[in-house]
Design a protein around this motif. Structure first.
Motif, PDB file in Angstrom:
ATOM      1  N   ALA A 115      -5.942  -1.719   2.077  1.00 18.18           N
ATOM      2  CA  ALA A 115      -6.650  -0.428   2.072  1.00 18.18           C
ATOM      3  C   ALA A 115      -8.126  -0.659   2.378  1.00 18.18           C
ATOM      4  CB  ALA A 115      -6.495   0.246   0.716  1.00 18.18           C
ATOM      5  N   THR A 125      11.443   3.187   8.010  1.00 17.30           N
ATOM      6  CA  THR A 125      10.919   4.428   8.603  1.00 17.30           C
ATOM      7  C   THR A 125       9.508   4.717   8.090  1.00 17.30           C
ATOM      8  OG1 THR A 125      13.188   5.186   8.408  1.00 17.30           O
ATOM      9  CG2 THR A 125      11.575   6.815   9.106  1.00 17.30           C
ATOM     10  N   GLU A 126       9.306   4.526   6.786  1.00 20.61           N
ATOM     11  CA  GLU A 126       7.971   4.763   6.205  1.00 20.61           C
ATOM     12  C   GLU A 126       6.934   3.863   6.868  1.00 20.61           C
ATOM     13  OE1 GLU A 126       7.796   5.270   1.702  1.00 20.61           O
ATOM     14  OE2 GLU A 126       9.851   4.612   2.005  1.00 20.61           O
ATOM     15  N   VAL A 167       0.374   8.132  11.336  1.00 20.83           N
ATOM     16  CA  VAL A 167      -0.240   9.141  10.447  1.00 20.83           C
ATOM     17  C   VAL A 167      -1.690   8.764  10.141  1.00 20.83           C
ATOM     18  CG1 VAL A 167      -0.173  10.075   8.088  1.00 20.83           C
ATOM     19  CG2 VAL A 167       1.930   9.894   9.410  1.00 20.83           C
ATOM     20  N   VAL A 168      -1.919   7.505   9.772  1.00 26.75           N
ATOM     21  CA  VAL A 168      -3.274   7.071   9.416  1.00 26.75           C
ATOM     22  C   VAL A 168      -4.224   7.239  10.593  1.00 26.75           C
ATOM     23  CG1 VAL A 168      -4.674   5.060   8.789  1.00 26.75           C
ATOM     24  CG2 VAL A 168      -2.536   5.491   7.615  1.00 26.75           C
ATOM     25  N   LEU A 195       0.839  -1.205   0.000  1.00 24.84           N
ATOM     26  CA  LEU A 195       0.000   0.000   0.000  1.00 24.84           C
ATOM     27  C   LEU A 195       0.871   1.252   0.000  1.00 24.84           C
ATOM     28  CD1 LEU A 195      -2.806   1.351   0.441  1.00 24.84           C
ATOM     29  CD2 LEU A 195      -2.430   1.085   2.850  1.00 24.84           C
ATOM     30  N   LEU A 196       1.959   1.229   0.781  1.00 19.26           N
ATOM     31  CA  LEU A 196       2.844   2.385   0.860  1.00 19.26           C
ATOM     32  C   LEU A 196       3.579   2.612  -0.454  1.00 19.26           C
ATOM     33  CD1 LEU A 196       4.271   1.768   4.424  1.00 19.26           C
ATOM     34  CD2 LEU A 196       2.850   3.665   3.724  1.00 19.26           C
ATOM     35  N   ILE A 213      10.790  11.249   3.751  1.00 23.27           N
ATOM     36  CA  ILE A 213      11.637  10.221   4.374  1.00 23.27           C
ATOM     37  C   ILE A 213      12.717   9.753   3.399  1.00 23.27           C
ATOM     38  CG2 ILE A 213      11.667   7.835   5.258  1.00 23.27           C
ATOM     39  CD1 ILE A 213       8.902   8.446   6.499  1.00 23.27           C
ATOM     40  N   LEU A 229       6.695  -3.139  -7.732  1.00 18.50           N
ATOM     41  CA  LEU A 229       6.536  -2.132  -6.670  1.00 18.50           C
ATOM     42  C   LEU A 229       7.896  -1.724  -6.107  1.00 18.50           C
ATOM     43  CD1 LEU A 229       3.582  -3.804  -4.769  1.00 18.50           C
ATOM     44  CD2 LEU A 229       3.443  -1.740  -6.141  1.00 18.50           C
ATOM     45  N   ARG A 230       7.996  -0.458  -5.701  1.00 19.63           N
ATOM     46  CA  ARG A 230       9.261  -0.013  -5.109  1.00 19.63           C
ATOM     47  C   ARG A 230       9.407  -0.562  -3.693  1.00 19.63           C
ATOM     48  NH1 ARG A 230       9.094   3.797  -1.119  1.00 19.63           N
ATOM     49  NH2 ARG A 230       7.117   4.881  -0.880  1.00 19.63           N
ATOM     50  N   VAL A 262       6.158   5.156  10.418  1.00 22.28           N
ATOM     51  CA  VAL A 262       5.399   6.416  10.456  1.00 22.28           C
ATOM     52  C   VAL A 262       3.938   6.186  10.029  1.00 22.28           C
ATOM     53  CG1 VAL A 262       5.222   8.706   9.379  1.00 22.28           C
ATOM     54  CG2 VAL A 262       7.449   7.849  10.132  1.00 22.28           C
ATOM     55  N   PHE A 263       3.737   5.260   9.089  1.00 19.56           N
ATOM     56  CA  PHE A 263       2.408   5.041   8.510  1.00 19.56           C
ATOM     57  C   PHE A 263       1.282   4.847   9.535  1.00 19.56           C
ATOM     58  CE2 PHE A 263      -0.678   1.820   7.066  1.00 19.56           C
ATOM     59  CZ  PHE A 263      -1.338   2.543   6.104  1.00 19.56           C
ATOM     60  N   ILE A 278      -5.066  10.999  11.209  1.00 18.89           N
ATOM     61  CA  ILE A 278      -5.982  11.577  10.212  1.00 18.89           C
ATOM     62  C   ILE A 278      -7.400  11.067  10.437  1.00 18.89           C
ATOM     63  CG2 ILE A 278      -6.553  11.718   7.749  1.00 18.89           C
ATOM     64  CD1 ILE A 278      -3.549  11.214   7.223  1.00 18.89           C
ATOM     65  N   PRO A 290       0.299   4.221  -3.128  1.00 17.53           N
ATOM     66  CA  PRO A 290      -0.787   4.780  -2.304  1.00 17.53           C
ATOM     67  C   PRO A 290      -2.125   4.930  -3.025  1.00 17.53           C
ATOM     68  CG  PRO A 290       1.228   6.086  -2.093  1.00 17.53           C
ATOM     69  CD  PRO A 290       1.444   5.139  -3.226  1.00 17.53           C
ATOM     70  N   ILE A 335       0.668   9.907   2.536  1.00 15.52           N
ATOM     71  CA  ILE A 335       1.676   8.835   2.396  1.00 15.52           C
ATOM     72  C   ILE A 335       2.715   9.262   1.357  1.00 15.52           C
ATOM     73  CG2 ILE A 335       2.063   6.483   1.510  1.00 15.52           C
ATOM     74  CD1 ILE A 335      -0.579   5.679   2.802  1.00 15.52           C
ATOM     75  N   SER A 388      10.901   1.753   2.837  1.00 11.31           N
ATOM     76  CA  SER A 388      11.861   1.751   3.943  1.00 11.31           C
ATOM     77  C   SER A 388      11.164   1.489   5.279  1.00 11.31           C
ATOM     78  CB  SER A 388      12.597   3.089   4.011  1.00 11.31           C
ATOM     79  OG  SER A 388      11.735   4.075   4.518  1.00 11.31           O
TER      80      SER A 388
END
Lengths: 397, 124
Positions: free
Chosen positions: A380, A229-230, A237-238, A125-126, B45, A223-224, A233-234, A241, A129, B38, A227
């Motif tokens: 998602a 860290t992402e 953040v979700v 998903l990251l 990041i 897909l990329r 953080v996800f 929000i 997005p 995101i 990391s």
């Protein structure tokens, strides 16, 4: 001699066979539900249809319909005030009714979400997005079913509880139904879990109907790599929000994201392991057993139940269609870079819906590998159905 | 609570439709906001991580006393270091690296690829 007679009469009066004719009326509904439980057990054990859920649910149905056993009795009116007995104590409450407090208070659905969060990799998903939009579109069935349920004469609370079946998320359906229409919890939970098990049969015809062969053959770009860290953080953040916009979604999403943070932060391996395995298994047993136990023949075998089952199927179909149609739109916008089949995975039901997208994609292009692309909309969908639930709770609670 | 118990018994089709439209719009809006955030957070990041990696790369020769990297063997299927791809997709790069490893007889985990660049475009 008199004593032996009294003992035998007492035994007869206490027996389940006598309870089957309580009040001079043959309680055939309980027998039908016992038969239903046996059929479900057969599907779970012999056909391996969602056995982890279906075995406890089916056994819960069996236990709740044993005449005279009183496993769901509530003499003090702890959760059900319809059969209050004067002078009764809380410890006389049926054992399943006591456990059912975990459903009624939403503790179990939230704990299940904790486990789901700990088991879910949001990486796909990251890295893409846009998948979130597919997860949102695949909630269409919830709102279509809501409108139809209103037209069929259900109250808005009942309609919202039934409609959430379209989110294809068992704990979310239980969470909403226990708050808005607790009397419908049994049929709603059973319909939601049954349809989740039937996803491989429900979705493919809709996917085929709404897409062309050319679209189904599309191979998507790799897909990329995301990391660490992402990924850490996800969840924060979700949650921030969603909870700031719809606070009613916080219990479900909060637990989901806590579980995911356990998994991704890498410093609480033990907690992550417990959430994924031990806790998840314990709660699944309790949730399945007590949800099954709500399906008492006296209140389950009604026309309303059939209507709920039909509306649930409709919601599932429209949710699948919503995801696929947005997938088609993305196919056009991206000039053929998105395979619309992955939109069907937006209905939550992790990871079954993603597997269906993968299987269908490979039918038309054997070199295609859509699983990771479908996992994006799939996870998602979990967020989407939780947000949809939060909206319905904010409206009707 | 927008719909109270006295209201709960009946709901017109118009209100149901409106609720449904607002509902799906809300879900779409919230998930779209999450998607945008995101993208934004990922970008931030990744740029921070790229800068840190660059600093680490330039800083390494300046400190001769720095300890050598830990001798954790990489899996056979992974090469060492960061690889920059220019106009080359990942599957093609993977094939190139596998061919080099095969032809040279050196395991992939002992090779270090700096960059793979497409020099000539077919269209030209």
């Amino acid at each position: 001699m008199e004593m032996i007679k009294n003992v035998l009469v007492g035994l007869w009066e206490a027996s389940g066979i006598n309870a089957l004719f309580a009040g001079g009326v043959f309680q055939w509904r309980n027998l039908v539900m016992i038969l239903v439980a046996c059929v479900l057990l057969y599907f779970a054990i012999a056909k391996k249809c969602e056995p982890l859920l279906l075995v406890p649910i089916a056994f819960g149905i069996l236990l709740a319909n044993l005449p005279g056993a009183g496993l769901m009795d509530d003499p003090t009116g702890l959760m059900d005030t319809s059969n209050v007995v004067a002078g009764a104590h809380w410890y006389e409450t049926g054992v399943l009714r006591l456990i059912y407090a975990g459903v009624k208070s939403s503790v179990f659905p939230c704990l299940i979400f904790l486990g789901v969060g700990a088991m879910t990799d949001f990486g796909p998903l990251l890295s893409n997005p846009v998948s979130l939009l597919l997860g949102a579109a695949a909630q269409l069935g919830i709102y279509v079913a809501f409108i139809i349920a209103i037209l069929m004469g259900f109250t808005p609370q009942e309609a919202a509880s039934i409609a959430i079946i379209g989110g294809a998320d068992g704990p979310t359906a239980i969470f909403v139904a226990s708050k808005l229409a607790a009397e419908l919890l049994g049929p709603i939970a059973i319909a939601a879990y049954s349809y989740m098990a039937l996803i491989p049969f429900i979705q493919p015809p809709i996917m085929k109907l709404l897409t062309t062969e050319k679209e189904r053959k599309v191979e998507m770009k790799q897909l990329r790599k995301v990391s660490k860290t992402e990924k850490i953080v996800f969840p924060v953040v979700v949650l921030l929000i969603c909870a700031f916009i719809l606070p009613s979604v916080a219990p479900l999403l909060g637990m989901l994201m806590l579980g995911n943070l356990f998994r991704e932060c890498g410093v609480v391996e033990r907690l992550s392991d417990t959430a994924q395995n031990a806790l998840m298994n314990i709660v699944t047993i309790m949730l399945g057993l007590t949800v099954g136990a709500t399906a008492n023949g006296q209140n389950f075998l009604q026309i309303k139940t059939l209507m709920i089952v039909a509306l649930g199927l409709l919601a599932f179909c429209f949710s699948t269609a919503g995801g696929v149609l947005l997938g088609k739109l993305l196919y056009v916008i991206t000039k053929g870079k998105v395979n619309p089949l992955i939109g069907a995975a937006g209905v939550s039901a992790v990871p079954m819906a993603a597997r269906v997208a993968q299987t269908e994609g490979r039918k038309y292009n054997p070199t295609n590998f859509l699983l990771m692309h479908a996992m994006g909309p799939n996870v998602a969908g979990v967020i989407g159905s939780a947000v949809a639930a939060g909206f319905l709770l904010a409206m009707f609670k | 609570m927008l719909f109270t118990s006295e209201y709960s018994m009946k709901m017109g089709i118009g209100e149901a439709l409106l609720t449904a439209v607002i509902g799906i719009a809300t879900v779409l809006m919230i998930l779209a906001i999450i998607a945008l955030l995101i993208m934004l957070v990922s970008k931030i990041i990744r740029s921070i991580e790229a800068k840190t990696a660059k600093l680490a790369d330039t800083g390494a020769p300046a400190s001769p006393t720095a300890a050598p990297p830990a001798a954790v063997p990489l899996p056979d299927t992974e090469s060492q270091g960061e690889l920059v791809l220019e106009n080359v997709d990942e599957p093609t790069a993977a094939v190139i690296m596998a061919i080099v490893s095969n032809k040279s007889g050196i395991p992939l985990n002992r090779l270090c690829f700096k960059s793979i660049k497409l020099l000539e475009d077919d269209k030209k």
